[in-house]
Write an enzyme that holds these catalytic residues in place. Structure first.
Site, PDB file in Angstrom:
ATOM      1  N   SER A 195       0.831  -1.194   0.000  1.00 58.76           N
ATOM      2  CA  SER A 195       0.000   0.000   0.000  1.00 58.76           C
ATOM      3  C   SER A 195       0.877   1.260   0.000  1.00 58.76           C
ATOM      4  CB  SER A 195      -0.945  -0.030   1.202  1.00 58.76           C
ATOM      5  OG  SER A 195      -1.937   0.962   1.104  1.00 58.76           O
ATOM      6  N   ASP A 239      -9.736  -6.304  -3.639  1.00 54.81           N
ATOM      7  CA  ASP A 239      -9.277  -5.082  -2.979  1.00 54.81           C
ATOM      8  C   ASP A 239     -10.214  -3.927  -3.320  1.00 54.81           C
ATOM      9  OD1 ASP A 239      -7.916  -3.092  -1.724  1.00 54.81           O
ATOM     10  OD2 ASP A 239      -6.051  -3.318  -2.845  1.00 54.81           O
ATOM     11  N   HIS A 276      -7.069  -6.369   0.093  1.00 55.31           N
ATOM     12  CA  HIS A 276      -5.997  -5.405   0.332  1.00 55.31           C
ATOM     13  C   HIS A 276      -4.918  -5.981   1.254  1.00 55.31           C
ATOM     14  CE1 HIS A 276      -4.324  -1.394   0.125  1.00 55.31           C
ATOM     15  NE2 HIS A 276      -4.217  -1.358   1.443  1.00 55.31           N
TER      16      HIS A 276
END
Length: 486
Positions: free
Chosen positions: A264, A382, A410
């Site tokens: 991320s 995600d 995610h």
């Protein structure tokens, strides 16, 4: 929910943030954890594991040599034009980027005008010079449906020159040697960098897996996360401040060949380090990192609310993160969040992190300059990062592999640890093969031609007189012509 509201009210009355993370008062390594003071009063917790290697072997293979020659041109209307140059471009490099082998000097990526339409996103496909060149000319000419007539060419040439005037041109010319990174290699270090709201504990399965294989692993806690110090200054959580922390951590633990793995927001720090230290970064992994766009905080966001209000809404934010970060929301996922200390930061740190994501340099040109081989891992479910963004990243990067896991979201490294570990291990052991040089083929052609001429000379030796006479007559006829050409 009521408890969170009362704590938020007390936070507003006391004018300070609750749930402040304070590091343990020790700097000695304990159970693989170290506390590194990157700046005065700024201490980060780092998990550093150096395994005991019974057998030490050096890399024996020569590895694959990738020659990178790219010309990146940015036009004033927002178009990005990438062209591969050079005669020794690897066929495998082409295959990794566009999915099909293609010839040299081929236009790789083209962006449409950002003001008129959004760039097309999809799985990268091989494009020829004539097709992409036609697209560029069509975009420059405007919305004309038919080609201009011969009398109108002079009038349309002048505006084309103005629109196609490059705003910036970058030329990259380098050569990289990519070899396999085995666990027995003592010059390999693997770095793991988490994102917003995470901690080094989210890499628990990966750290245990690779340390047992014999890899040296390093995983830091970002400032305000895990057990690192949490300064009560918003400037301490900007991108540049956190990137400088990661730079100091990298310089402290770096080996000769380093592998960066980010998740991320942590992917941005990996890209920053790969751009700053291209010779020391051997490979890179991006897990749900998003597209190659410059970071800029959103003005209309829930994280712009006051800290006390965010603290009151922390149970709702935690529930939203659980619903959007995992493909399934059950007792197992809740236990993973609790055990791995994920999304357990103070409201002040969360607000400062989200508002401090300002990185205008990290645009598509910045990512196109990165020459590090990259593996992109994306969870199909995600809800934070769509798959189109990772596909766009695969188009922009020089050499990228995109792997999509259907059962992940995610937090895919926590949901599917075995699949992620397998992908990472295969990528670490991956070694490209160097294709044969095209120059060798050109050398063999004259030899075969000579062999054929030698074979044809044997029957002509039976009548040497006639052969000499014909050759002399031809020379006499060709002499005037040759003098005229000279």
């Amino acid at each position: 929910m009521l408890t969170g509201f009362m704590e938020g009210l007390l936070c507003c009355l006391a004018s300070k943030s609750t749930n402040v993370v304070v590091p343990v008062e020790t700097s000695e390594p304990a159970d693989g954890y170290e506390f590194v003071e990157v700046k005065p009063g700024r201490v980060l917790r780092v998990r550093h594991i150096i395994p005991e290697r019974s057998v030490v072997e050096e890399p024996t293979g020569q590895g694959g040599i990738i020659s990178c020659k790219r010309k990146i041109t940015v036009y004033r209307n927002g178009q990005l034009f990438i062209e591969n140059l050079g005669d020794r471009a690897s066929a495998e490099l082409k295959h990794c980027q566009n999915g099909e082998t293609e010839q040299n000097s081929t236009v790789e990526v083209e962006l449409t005008d950002c003001a008129n339409s959004s760039p097309p996103v999809g799985v990268p496909e091989a494009r020829s010079d004539s097709v992409t060149a036609g697209k560029v000319e069509a975009s420059d000419a405007g919305a004309a449906g038919e080609p201009p007539a011969s009398g109108q060419t002079d009038q349309s040439q002048q505006p084309r020159k103005r629109r196609r005037k490059p705003k910036r041109t970058v030329v990259i010319d380098c050569e990289r040697k990519i070899s396999a990174c085995k666990e027995t290699h003592p010059d390999v270090a693997v770095f793991f960098i988490h994102g917003v709201g995470g901690s080094l504990d989210i890499w628990g399965s990966q750290l245990d897996y690779f340390s047992k294989l014999g890899y040296e692993v390093i995983a830091p806690d970002l400032a305000g996360h895990g057990e690192s110090s949490a300064p009560q200054i918003a400037a301490a959580y900007t991108f540049y401040a956190l990137a400088e922390d990661m730079r100091l951590i990298f310089k402290r633990y770096a080996r000769r060949r380093n592998i960066l793995i980010g998740h991320s927001y942590g992917v941005s720090f990996c890209t920053f380090l790969a751009h700053e230290y291209p010779k020391q970064i051997h490979k890179m992994v991006m897990i749900n990192g998003g597209g190659p766009t410059a970071l800029e905080p959103s003005l209309c966001s829930i994280f712009n609310l006051p800290t006390c209000v965010l603290h009151c809404l922390s149970p709702l934010l935690a529930w939203s993160f659980l619903k959007a970060g995992f493909a399934q929301q059950g007792a197992k996922e809740k236990q993973l969040l609790k055990e791995n200390n994920a999304f357990n930061v103070s409201s002040f740190v969360l607000r400062a992190m989200m508002s401090g994501q300002y990185w205008p340099e990290g645009d598509e040109v910045y990512h196109a300059e990165v020459t590090v081989p990259t593996l992109l891992v994306h969870g199909m479910h995600d809800k934070f990062v769509p798959v189109e963004e990772d596909q766009r990243m695969a188009e922009i990067l020089l050499m990228a592999f995109l792997k999509v896991l259907e059962d992940g979201s995610h937090m895919v490294m926590m949901e599917c640890p075995e699949a992620v570990n397998t992908l990472l291990h295969e990528f670490l052991l991956w070694e490209p093969t160097t294709p044969p040089l095209p120059k060798k083929e050109s050398k063999t052609r004259p030899e075969t031609a000579r062999a054929q001429t030698d074979n044809t000379k044997a029957p002509s030796e039976a009548r040497p007189a006639t052969a000499r006479q014909t050759s002399s007559n031809e020379d006499e006829e060709e002499k005037p012509d040759s003098k005229a050409k000279k």
